[in-house]
Design a protein around this motif. Structure first.
Motif, mmCIF file in Angstrom:
data_model
loop_
_atom_site.group_PDB
_atom_site.id
_atom_site.type_symbol
_atom_site.label_atom_id
_atom_site.label_comp_id
_atom_site.label_asym_id
_atom_site.label_seq_id
_atom_site.Cartn_x
_atom_site.Cartn_y
_atom_site.Cartn_z
ATOM 1 N N HIS A 1 150.622 91.346 -68.814
ATOM 2 C CA HIS A 1 149.367 92.105 -68.773
ATOM 3 C C HIS A 1 148.555 91.555 -67.615
ATOM 4 N N VAL A 2 147.973 92.471 -66.836
ATOM 5 C CA VAL A 2 147.307 92.084 -65.592
ATOM 6 C C VAL A 2 145.870 92.595 -65.605
ATOM 7 N N PRO A 3 144.870 91.714 -65.438
ATOM 8 C CA PRO A 3 143.478 92.186 -65.336
ATOM 9 C C PRO A 3 143.303 93.061 -64.103
ATOM 10 N N VAL A 4 142.583 94.167 -64.274
ATOM 11 C CA VAL A 4 142.344 95.069 -63.151
ATOM 12 C C VAL A 4 141.503 94.374 -62.088
ATOM 13 N N SER A 5 140.745 93.365 -62.496
ATOM 14 C CA SER A 5 139.937 92.615 -61.528
ATOM 15 C C SER A 5 140.768 91.594 -60.759
ATOM 16 N N GLY A 6 142.047 91.431 -61.125
ATOM 17 C CA GLY A 6 142.893 90.428 -60.484
ATOM 18 C C GLY A 6 143.678 90.993 -59.317
ATOM 19 N N LYS A 7 144.802 90.302 -59.020
ATOM 20 C CA LYS A 7 145.632 90.686 -57.883
ATOM 21 C C LYS A 7 146.999 91.100 -58.378
ATOM 22 N N GLY A 8 147.839 91.566 -57.441
ATOM 23 C CA GLY A 8 149.196 91.947 -57.774
ATOM 24 C C GLY A 8 149.483 93.371 -57.370
ATOM 25 N N ASN A 9 150.748 93.686 -57.306
ATOM 26 C CA ASN A 9 151.184 95.004 -56.868
ATOM 27 C C ASN A 9 150.709 96.099 -57.815
ATOM 28 N N ALA A 10 150.850 95.885 -59.119
ATOM 29 C CA ALA A 10 150.471 96.921 -60.086
ATOM 30 C C ALA A 10 148.994 97.261 -59.967
ATOM 31 N N VAL A 11 148.148 96.245 -59.803
ATOM 32 C CA VAL A 11 146.711 96.478 -59.702
ATOM 33 C C VAL A 11 146.390 97.288 -58.453
ATOM 34 N N GLN A 12 147.029 96.956 -57.328
ATOM 35 C CA GLN A 12 146.738 97.672 -56.080
ATOM 36 C C GLN A 12 147.205 99.119 -56.142
ATOM 37 N N VAL A 13 148.382 99.358 -56.757
ATOM 38 C CA VAL A 13 148.851 100.736 -56.914
ATOM 39 C C VAL A 13 147.908 101.521 -57.828
ATOM 40 N N PHE A 14 147.455 100.877 -58.917
ATOM 41 C CA PHE A 14 146.567 101.534 -59.877
ATOM 42 C C PHE A 14 145.235 101.894 -59.227
#
Length: 605
Positions: free
Chosen positions: A74-87
């Motif tokens: 699970h990845v915070p939307v306020s964080g980093k990572g590929n999934a967050v950037q695509v979202f």
């Protein structure tokens, strides 16, 4: 050729969408279909959960069905990572070097052994609901793969949202059905088997968890399956961080941390969930449920709140029954003690309506509460108790009288209770011992019901027949008055043991003065009438001579030995030395009363 591939892909995805409405099966079917179309090993959906503000991996994903592993992704939307950037950007992303790509989170790359990744946003009606990852293509991802998955993404998004909505609707319907079932079962139990214990037993069965009902002072009222190690206390109302008391703030608050093996700690499963038992402005206590081996879900919590309301209504029912019985029995006793029943036969019939058979002498006992801790009702919207202590003390007092005497008529009376108890004229000490046992037992119960609540017990003299019951009640009330004024609460107070307080604190009328003098000097008067002796005259002369035998003999014109003989007989008849202690004062007061001509006592032969 590429167009045919796209059409074929759309048809396959459409069939997968229509194959099932089950959420997890829909996810698995879509992942399998996309994996075949793109020639990849597997894939996974991350959906946005607003309450957590995170992208959360859905089960199944990436060929795994291990909930524990999947919950870690699970990845915070306020964080980093590929999934967050695509979202956030709503732009797809492709990489054929997952381990070397700085945009990807290494921990998740290692967790699913990703070699290459193709990610697309899932958008429905201009709202992004999540991201889909396809991983580990057997060759390498191409721009055609990116174009194809981007074409399929809206279908995937619609399918996932529909499956999710169907799951939520199904879960809502299931919750509603179970909630209605729980409410119906609890309501049926309350109607079929009134009382706290049957309700607690049924709730524990329905929730499959331990249940306890406690009053305002956290004294148990009923329990089912409750572990002995988890003792009730106000620590249940504190949140885990030990901050402010949640007490009466809202339904189903979380208890505090478990004690480290000491008394008062919570059970092995941690502190219970606690709901206030309240209705309107009235507060009755708390309903506690241990979570046991699994956490309580929303349906359980709703059931607990409903059960707390039913317990509150049951408390109101018991209080109403007590008040109704108070009025009925109070009216019957009022008739009995005001002399409306002129014969013993009529009085006996009335007493049978009270559940008591008048067989021999009896005495009236008065039990009265001293104080109660008003702080038991929490501050806030609740201002009154559902059940006042009297309604619970009534049952305890009745039971104690039955256990000790075997037969007793008990009824609410004024600020406390009244009881008709068998009197043993031949063994007065036995009455005293049994009354002390009764007071000790009821005081223990009162302290358990409410901290600071004490009791006073006062008893009138023995009464033979209905005609004397009103006298015994009056004596009990006078003994209770003396007990209050002298603050006597450690022992029962008998009217016949009041001594001079019967005159000092009693009503100032001739009949009561006459009764006091009769009790103190009646034995001497009867002896004089029967034998022609002069014990009363000798006693009067001896007291007037300041207890001098020589001076009393001179005044009586008899030998001092005669006075000594009479004094020995006087001591036997009055039960002690007339020149010592309280008896001296009682003797002198009784003699003064005899000096009043209108109170001259008859000396029966």
């Amino acid at each position: 050729m590429e167009d045919q591939r796209k059409i074929h892909a759309l048809v396959r995805v459409g069939r997968a969408m229509a194959a099932t409405a089950d959420y997890e099966q829909a996810l698995a079917g879509l992942i399998e279909t996309v994996s075949e179309l793109l020639d990849v090993e597997t894939g996974g959906f991350l959906l946005y959960e607003p309450e957590r503000d995170e992208l959360v991996l859905q089960e199944p994903a990436f060929g795994l069905h291990d909930s524990r592993v999947i919950r870690e992704y699970h990845v915070p939307v306020s964080g980093k990572g590929n999934a967050v950037q695509v979202f956030l950007s709503r732009q797809p992303y492709m990489t054929n070097d997952a381990r070397g790509d700085p945009r990807l989170i290494t921990r998740f790359v290692d967790m699913f052994a990703a070699r290459n990744v193709l990610s697309v946003p899932l958008v429905v009606e201009d709202s992004c609901i999540g991201v889909f990852h396809a991983i580990n293509k057997r060759t390498a991802f191409s721009s055609g793969d990116l174009e194809l998955l981007s074409l399929l993404a809206p279908l995937l998004a619609v399918s996932i949202r529909s499956a999710r909505m169907f799951r939520e609707m199904s879960e809502g319907r299931r919750q509603l059905e179970r909630s209605m079932f729980l409410q119906n079962e609890l309501s049926r139990t309350a109607l079929d088997a009134p009382g706290m214990e049957p309700l607690a037993d049924r709730l524990a069965e329905l929730l499959d968890r331990p249940v306890m009902v406690v009053d305002q002072a956290f004294q148990p009222l009923a329990s089912a399956r409750w572990p002995a190690a988890c003792e009730p206390g106000r620590h249940w109302l504190r949140p885990a961080d030990g901050s402010a008391d949640r007490g009466a703030g809202g339904p189903a608050g979380t208890g505090g941390p478990a004690g480290a093996g000491g008394a008062g700690g919570a059970g092995p499963a941690g502190p219970p969930r606690v709901a206030p038992i309240a209705v309107g402005r009235h507060f009755g206590g708390h309903l506690a449920v241990l979570e046991a081996s699994r956490p309580l879900d929303a349906i359980d919590m709703h059931a607990i709140e409903q059960a707390a309301t039913i317990f509150a209504l049951e408390m109101l029912r018991e209080q109403s029954a007590y008040e109704a019985e108070s009025r009925i029995k109070g009216n019957l006793l009022e008739d009995l003690f005001t002399g409306a029943w002129r014969t013993d036969v009529e009085a006996a019939a009335l007493l049978r309506r009270l559940g008591y058979t008048l067989d021999g002498a009896c005495r009236v006992a008065r039990l009265d509460a001293i104080t109660a801790d008003a702080s038991l009702v929490p501050a806030g919207r609740w201002r009154e108790q559902i059940q006042r202590p009297e309604s619970r003390l009534y049952a305890a007092f009745s039971q104690a009288c039955e256990q000790i005497w075997g037969s007793a008529a008990v009824a609410p009376w004024r600020s406390g209770f009244l009881a008709l108890l068998p009197a043993d004229r031949g063994q007065a000490d036995r009455d005293v011992k049994e009354a002390a046992t009764l007071l000790a037992q009821i005081e223990k119960t009162s302290r358990a019901i409410a901290p600071g609540l004490g009791m006073r017990l006062a008893l009138g003299g023995p009464a033979d027949g209905a005609a004397n019951l009103s006298r015994s009640l009056e004596e009990a009330e006078r003994a209770l008055t003396v007990s209050r004024r002298l603050q006597l609460s450690d022992r029962p107070v008998f009217f016949e043991h009041l001594g001079v307080y019967r005159v000092l604190l009693g009503p100032n009328d001739a009949s009561h003065h006459r009764g006091f003098a009769e009790e103190i000097l009646g034995g001497l008067l009867r002896h004089d009438a029967k034998t022609g002796s002069e014990l009363v005259a000798t006693l009067r002369c001896w007291v007037a001579a300041d207890h001098s035998v020589v001076q009393a003999a001179a005044r009586l014109y008899v030998h001092p030995n005669t006075v000594k003989y009479r004094l020995r007989r006087i001591r036997e008849l009055v039960g002690g030395d007339p020149s010592r202690g309280d008896l001296r004062l009682q003797i002198e007061l009784a003699l003064k009363i005899l000096d009043l001509p209108q109170l001259e006592l008859d000396a029966p032969g």
